[in-house]
Design a protein around this motif. Structure first.
Motif, PDB file in Angstrom:
ATOM      1  N   UNK A 140       0.811  -1.217   0.000  1.00 55.56           N
ATOM      2  CA  UNK A 140       0.000   0.000   0.000  1.00 55.56           C
ATOM      3  C   UNK A 140       0.846   1.269   0.000  1.00 55.56           C
ATOM      4  N   UNK A 141       2.160   1.120   0.094  1.00 56.19           N
ATOM      5  CA  UNK A 141       3.027   2.293   0.227  1.00 56.19           C
ATOM      6  C   UNK A 141       3.250   3.018  -1.094  1.00 56.19           C
ATOM      7  N   UNK A 142       3.082   2.335  -2.218  1.00 55.94           N
ATOM      8  CA  UNK A 142       3.337   2.971  -3.501  1.00 55.94           C
ATOM      9  C   UNK A 142       3.325   1.960  -4.625  1.00 55.94           C
ATOM     10  N   UNK A 143       3.859   2.345  -5.753  1.00 55.07           N
ATOM     11  CA  UNK A 143       3.950   1.439  -6.889  1.00 55.07           C
ATOM     12  C   UNK A 143       4.839   0.259  -6.510  1.00 55.07           C
ATOM     13  N   UNK A 144       4.500  -0.936  -6.995  1.00 57.94           N
ATOM     14  CA  UNK A 144       5.216  -2.135  -6.563  1.00 57.94           C
ATOM     15  C   UNK A 144       5.603  -3.007  -7.750  1.00 57.94           C
ATOM     16  N   UNK A 145       6.693  -3.736  -7.571  1.00 59.39           N
ATOM     17  CA  UNK A 145       7.115  -4.786  -8.487  1.00 59.39           C
ATOM     18  C   UNK A 145       7.354  -6.049  -7.663  1.00 59.39           C
ATOM     19  N   UNK A 146       6.727  -7.144  -8.068  1.00 60.30           N
ATOM     20  CA  UNK A 146       6.844  -8.407  -7.351  1.00 60.30           C
ATOM     21  C   UNK A 146       7.996  -9.206  -7.936  1.00 60.30           C
ATOM     22  N   UNK A 147       9.026  -9.437  -7.099  1.00 61.57           N
ATOM     23  CA  UNK A 147      10.238 -10.124  -7.519  1.00 61.57           C
ATOM     24  C   UNK A 147      10.391 -11.401  -6.699  1.00 61.57           C
ATOM     25  N   UNK A 148      11.546 -12.053  -6.819  1.00 62.81           N
ATOM     26  CA  UNK A 148      11.703 -13.365  -6.197  1.00 62.81           C
ATOM     27  C   UNK A 148      12.227 -13.324  -4.770  1.00 62.81           C
ATOM     28  N   UNK A 149      12.778 -12.182  -4.322  1.00 65.47           N
ATOM     29  CA  UNK A 149      13.319 -12.124  -2.960  1.00 65.47           C
ATOM     30  C   UNK A 149      13.571 -10.679  -2.565  1.00 65.47           C
ATOM     31  N   UNK A 150      13.776 -10.464  -1.269  1.00 63.51           N
ATOM     32  CA  UNK A 150      14.098  -9.146  -0.767  1.00 63.51           C
ATOM     33  C   UNK A 150      15.452  -8.661  -1.240  1.00 63.51           C
ATOM     34  N   UNK A 151      16.439  -9.563  -1.366  1.00 59.23           N
ATOM     35  CA  UNK A 151      17.781  -9.114  -1.774  1.00 59.23           C
ATOM     36  C   UNK A 151      17.786  -8.654  -3.238  1.00 59.23           C
ATOM     37  N   UNK A 152      16.969  -9.289  -4.081  1.00 56.65           N
ATOM     38  CA  UNK A 152      16.825  -8.817  -5.455  1.00 56.65           C
ATOM     39  C   UNK A 152      16.177  -7.439  -5.454  1.00 56.65           C
ATOM     40  N   UNK A 153      15.173  -7.254  -4.609  1.00 60.28           N
ATOM     41  CA  UNK A 153      14.527  -5.939  -4.506  1.00 60.28           C
ATOM     42  C   UNK A 153      15.525  -4.874  -4.057  1.00 60.28           C
ATOM     43  N   UNK A 154      16.420  -5.210  -3.121  1.00 55.49           N
ATOM     44  CA  UNK A 154      17.422  -4.253  -2.667  1.00 55.49           C
ATOM     45  C   UNK A 154      18.364  -3.874  -3.808  1.00 55.49           C
ATOM     46  N   UNK A 155      18.801  -4.859  -4.573  1.00 51.79           N
ATOM     47  CA  UNK A 155      19.683  -4.567  -5.696  1.00 51.79           C
ATOM     48  C   UNK A 155      18.996  -3.647  -6.705  1.00 51.79           C
ATOM     49  N   UNK A 156      17.712  -3.881  -6.965  1.00 50.58           N
ATOM     50  CA  UNK A 156      16.973  -3.035  -7.896  1.00 50.58           C
ATOM     51  C   UNK A 156      16.828  -1.619  -7.344  1.00 50.58           C
ATOM     52  N   UNK A 157      16.579  -1.505  -6.036  1.00 50.63           N
ATOM     53  CA  UNK A 157      16.466  -0.178  -5.423  1.00 50.63           C
ATOM     54  C   UNK A 157      17.770   0.595  -5.575  1.00 50.63           C
ATOM     55  N   UNK A 158      18.901  -0.058  -5.330  1.00 47.94           N
ATOM     56  CA  UNK A 158      20.197   0.604  -5.466  1.00 47.94           C
ATOM     57  C   UNK A 158      20.457   0.998  -6.918  1.00 47.94           C
ATOM     58  N   UNK A 159      20.057   0.121  -7.833  1.00 48.29           N
ATOM     59  CA  UNK A 159      20.224   0.453  -9.254  1.00 48.29           C
ATOM     60  C   UNK A 159      19.375   1.666  -9.633  1.00 48.29           C
ATOM     61  N   UNK A 160      18.124   1.695  -9.144  1.00 49.49           N
ATOM     62  CA  UNK A 160      17.234   2.810  -9.455  1.00 49.49           C
ATOM     63  C   UNK A 160      17.762   4.117  -8.863  1.00 49.49           C
TER      64      UNK A 160
END
Length: 419
Positions: free
Chosen positions: A42-62
């Motif tokens: 509910x916090x904002x736009x979301x992308x469903x990925x395979x794990x939290x660490x992948x999400x962290x890498x994407x956040x750093x890339x963004x």
């Protein structure tokens, strides 16, 4: 005259296998009509990925984190948090936390003063309990750095009137810590569009692996017995299925030894950038939409309070948090031991008794020691955490709480010497 047979001792009840993480059951879909509680989604736009660490890498890339930049990580951490920073060529710098796992704002400020290339701060909501988000947001704004909320332990909740993840530039979460699924995480942003994060399926092998592994894990803990009987031939043939999938990979000119699912699904700390553009499986996304969030929150809170009542008065240890505030949906129940040696002894006894237990951050990144952060070292040594998830049935919870009260070692008071 026949002699009477000696009385037969009552048979001890079989020791249940208590699942450490949620397992799928028919009850998972109960209470579906209740309003869904607020979550990181509910916090904002979301992308469903395979794990939290992948999400962290994407956040750093963004965020544009690149070689030479610094990323502030908590000294009390999962090892899986560090490789995404190294993948970006950045330097992880570890800030202090106190004995209650609260971020040390003064230390964060000092690290920023010492390194003008600090680009982002990652703040972890340990065990589901939030950090001081208004203070962290203000600090990051004043320093001109990004805030990444690590909601791996805090998928559901409400912090200072907002859902988890709503304070950060980006937020990451691990849905497989809260839902009965084999893989799953998400990247969320309340401040930035995620249009550049394009995802696609990892293929039929991955989709099949996730569905079968989720069901197999459920069957291992006695859930979904009728479905297990129906699917027995398929489960028996799964090794043949994996061989066929690998053979097709070879035919297509792809490596046959590539993993069918990310290492995070099997609880290792590895990071494989090949999963960066892969979306969460269809089965995990289906579960995310249909498993009752209201049931997850209500039962996790109830089970947490049950463990607090059973273990909170034991000598030599105490709940890491004195209360369970409104709005917190816990990941685990963390128990603090006053002495590290007692925690070690308790951990060994709990494991021998067949009880599920977690030592979060038991191993810290090299260089993170008592000189850098005494609080993180104490937490990693002196906190044992126990499951309170929604898929514990009544018998499992009763047995676990009773056995924990028996096997956790009592700390003897110091001997009083005569005057």
């Amino acid at each position: 005259m026949t002699s009477a047979s000696p009385p037969t001792a009552p048979t001890a009840p079989a020791r249940p296998r208590v699942p450490l993480a949620p397992v799928l059951s028919v009850a998972s879909f109960g209470n579906a009509g209740a309003a869904r509680p607020r979550s990181v989604l509910d916090a904002g736009q979301a992308r469903l990925v395979t794990s939290g660490r992948i999400a962290l890498a994407l956040a750093l890339r963004e965020l544009g984190v690149a070689a030479g930049d610094g990323v502030l990580l908590p000294a009390y951490h999962s090892l899986s948090m560090v490789p995404p920073v190294l993948w970006r060529g950045a330097t992880p710098q570890f800030y202090r936390v106190d004995g209650a796992a609260r971020a040390d704002l003064a230390d964060i400020g000092a690290l920023c003063d010492a390194d003008p290339r600090i680009k982002a701060l990652v703040a972890t909501h340990y065990f589901g309990f939030p950090q001081d988000l208004p203070a962290l947001r203000a600090l990051c704004d004043a320093r001109g750095i990004a805030l990444v909320e690590d909601c791996a332990h805090a998928f559901f909740g409400e912090f200072a009137g907002r859902p988890p993840g709503a304070w950060g530039d980006y937020a990451i979460a691990s849905s497989m810590k809260f839902f009965p699924m084999y893989e799953g995480g998400c990247l969320v942003s309340a401040r930035h569009a995620l249009d550049a994060v394009q995802l696609h399926s990892a293929g039929p092998g991955f989709e099949a692996k996730v569905a079968l592994a989720t069901l197999e894990h459920s069957f291992a803990y006695g859930r979904l017995a009728p479905l297990r009987a129906v699917l027995a031939p398929l489960m028996g043939a799964k090794d043949w299925l994996w061989r066929r999938i690998k053979a097709r990979r070879i035919e297509a000119g792809r490596p046959a030894d590539a993993a069918l699912a990310p290492g995070s699904s099997d609880s290792d700390a590895s990071f494989d950038p090949r999963w960066l553009d892969k979306r969460s499986s269809w089965f995990a996304r289906w579960l995310l939409a249909r498993v009752s969030g209201a049931r997850i929150v209500a039962l996790r809170r109830r089970h947490y309070l049950r463990l607090q009542q059973a273990l909170g008065a034991l000598p030599g240890c105490r709940p890491l948090h004195a209360t369970l505030p409104d709005g917190v949906c816990p990941w685990l129940f963390p128990l603090w031991f006053d002495d590290a040696a007692d925690a070690d002894a308790a951990f060994a006894r709990v494991r021998r008794a067949g009880l599920p237990v977690v030592r979060f951050a038991e191993t810290l990144w090299p260089g993170v020691d008592a000189a850098r952060c005494p609080g993180s070292v104490r937490l990693s040594r002196q906190v044992l955490a126990f499951p309170c998830h929604q898929e514990l049935d009544a018998a499992e919870l009763d047995w676990m709480t009773a056995r924990l009260a028996e096997v956790l070692p009592e700390v003897q008071p110091p001997e009083v010497l005569p005057a």
